[in-house]
Design a protein around this motif. Sequence first.
Motif, PDB file in Angstrom:
ATOM      1  N   ASN A   1       0.836  -1.197   0.000  1.00 28.49           N
ATOM      2  CA  ASN A   1       0.000   0.000   0.000  1.00 28.49           C
ATOM      3  C   ASN A   1       0.873   1.251   0.000  1.00 28.49           C
TER       4      ASN A   1
ATOM      5  N   VAL B   1       2.019  -0.874 -11.042  1.00 28.98           N
ATOM      6  CA  VAL B   1       0.623  -0.496 -11.186  1.00 28.98           C
ATOM      7  C   VAL B   1       0.231   0.219  -9.904  1.00 28.98           C
TER       8      VAL B   1
ATOM      9  N   ASP C   1      -2.769   1.642  -7.978  1.00 26.47           N
ATOM     10  CA  ASP C   1      -4.193   1.813  -7.767  1.00 26.47           C
ATOM     11  C   ASP C   1      -4.379   3.076  -6.937  1.00 26.47           C
ATOM     12  N   GLU C   2      -5.462   3.775  -7.145  1.00 26.14           N
ATOM     13  CA  GLU C   2      -5.706   5.022  -6.414  1.00 26.14           C
ATOM     14  C   GLU C   2      -4.597   6.042  -6.709  1.00 26.14           C
TER      15      GLU C   2
END
Length: 71
Positions: A33, A53, A55-56
């Motif tokens: 994260n 990649v 995300d967010e």
Amino acid sequence: SWLPRRRVAVLGAGIGKRNQGVPIESAEIVLINFESFSKHSQTLASLHPKTLVADEAQYLKGYSSERTKAV
């Protein structure tokens, strides 16, 4: 579950979250994260990943933020 034959490392974020899967050095896929990315950025860089990649990705807007610099 989508890639059952891949070596996956899931890096925990600290309190109550522990690392799971294979050690990061032997992983083909690493899940992490944003909060703990800077903690592991040197190790990740040494692995020379082919793909990242995010995300967010809206969390990476500020060029001067520590999170963006780490990624």
